[in-house]
Design an enzyme around this catalytic site. Structure first.
Site, PDB file in Angstrom:
ATOM      1  N   GLU A  45       0.622  -1.112   0.124  1.00 28.27           N
ATOM      2  CA  GLU A  45       0.061   0.083   0.022  1.00 28.27           C
ATOM      3  C   GLU A  45       0.962   1.403   0.107  1.00 28.27           C
ATOM      4  O   GLU A  45       0.502   2.452  -0.657  1.00 28.27           O
ATOM      5  CB  GLU A  45      -1.140  -0.062   1.182  1.00 28.27           C
ATOM      6  N   HIS A  53       1.692 -10.894  17.022  1.00 24.25           N
ATOM      7  CA  HIS A  53       2.267 -12.233  17.647  1.00 24.25           C
ATOM      8  C   HIS A  53       3.899 -12.181  17.085  1.00 24.25           C
ATOM      9  O   HIS A  53       4.577 -12.600  17.979  1.00 24.25           O
ATOM     10  CB  HIS A  53       1.658 -13.585  16.884  1.00 24.25           C
ATOM     11  N   LYS A  65       6.481 -12.845  27.210  1.00 26.46           N
ATOM     12  CA  LYS A  65       6.614 -11.805  25.966  1.00 26.46           C
ATOM     13  C   LYS A  65       6.812 -10.427  26.500  1.00 26.46           C
ATOM     14  O   LYS A  65       7.262  -9.542  25.907  1.00 26.46           O
ATOM     15  CB  LYS A  65       5.587 -12.041  25.066  1.00 26.46           C
TER      16      LYS A  65
END
Length: 324
Positions: free
Chosen positions: A132, A243, A284
């Site tokens: 894009e 993720h 994380k």
């Protein structure tokens, strides 16, 4: 409260507050009697409640990233094996993730501001998040309407995409022009998931033999997190970009700072909707971190967040806010 109130009611409804330790901040909004001050207006969000408070907390979290990033990088605090492709330049490596719709929207200019002025260290995006940007180098994207007839929508797409392919993009309006110029790595874990994938599919017939080493990219992304002295995550949207950034930080026992901006909920078990506490449970995000999630559509809030964080540091420092 009166002798005639039944005892069970007094116990259930009129019981005195046992502890006030959690009552620290008074809810209050902007004082309009002081005139119009956009800076104080945005500062008041933190005390307004609901997502306004999360906005204020996200501003604080990102400002912590920036302060940490601008501190001197102590050599003993990170791993350097001499690999220039994974070289750590700042005391806090800031990972910026976003989905393709963000580049399709006017947020492209906000992201370009961050990349052009070297305010972030790594980009993770989708195939659409790359293509894009390239498309806009050739022709503008026009405002549409979700209620348009499909035929009219296709016509608008054709106006935006009627371009001739070139081998190089040399356009200062491009996010990736500045990423290349400033040596900021861009990772796209699903490069085939878009029209770029279509082009590669067609190319495989015309010129067979093209091979993409996705494992090498994953290795570079993960090692960038592992070798960092500190890390911060700013993730706009969800899915694979969220993720992959989070998982890279799992390899170093968690990010030090994190801000999520998306509209997804956690009830369906998707990673997109997973809250920061889920990332903490996986390692994380560090257990002692103060991560923030804003449940909001990004075009509404991200420019305001940048105005209260990166832009303030940049313009207050006389257009030299980066530490590189």
């Amino acid at each position: 409260m009166g002798e005639n109130v039944p005892e069970i009611v007094q116990e259930a409804v009129l019981k005195r507050t046992a502890t006030t330790s959690l009552l620290k901040e008074i809810v209050h909004g902007y004082n309009w009697d002081n005139g119009l001050d956009f800076n104080k207006l945005l500062d008041s969000y933190k005390y307004s409640g609901f997502q306004s408070t999360n906005f204020g907390l996200a501003v604080e979290e990102i400002n912590k990233m920036i302060v940490c990033r601008n501190q001197p990088l102590i050599k003993d605090n990170y791993q350097d094996d001499g690999d220039q492709s994974n070289k750590i330049n700042n005391n806090c490596t800031i990972f910026l993730g976003y989905t393709s719709n963000i580049v399709s929207s006017g947020l492209r200019e906000t992201i370009k501001f961050l990349v052009k002025n070297k305010m972030i260290d790594c980009i993770v995006t989708t195939a659409g998040g790359i293509e894009e940007d390239f498309i806009k180098c050739f022709a503008p994207t026009f405002l549409g309407d979700f209620n348009l007839e499909e035929r009219e929508r296709d016509c608008m797409d054709a106006q935006s995409n009627d371009t001739t392919f070139r081998e190089k993009i040399n356009n200062e309006d491009s996010v990736y022009y500045w990423a290349a110029k400033n040596r900021i790595p861009v990772f796209c874990p699903a490069l085939t998931d878009g029209s770029l994938g279509d082009m590669m599919f067609f190319h495989s017939f015309k010129n067979p033999g093209l091979i993409l080493d996705i494992l090498y990219d994953l290795r570079r992304l993960n090692l960038m997190a592992i070798r960092s002295a500190n890390t911060g995550m700013i993730i706009i949207g969800g899915g694979l970009i969220k993720h992959h950034i989070c998982n890279a930080n799992l390899m170093r026992n968690g990010a030090d700072y994190a801000v999520y901006i998306n509209t997804s909920s956690e009830f369906d078990g998707s990673d997109s909707g997973a809250r920061p506490d889920e990332a903490v449970s996986w390692g994380k995000i560090k257990a002692d971190a103060k991560p923030v999630k804003i449940y909001a559509e990004a075009t509404l809030v991200f420019p305001l967040i940048v105005a209260q964080t990166f832009a303030k540091f940049y313009f207050q420092d006389g257009a030299s806010g980066e530490s590189n």
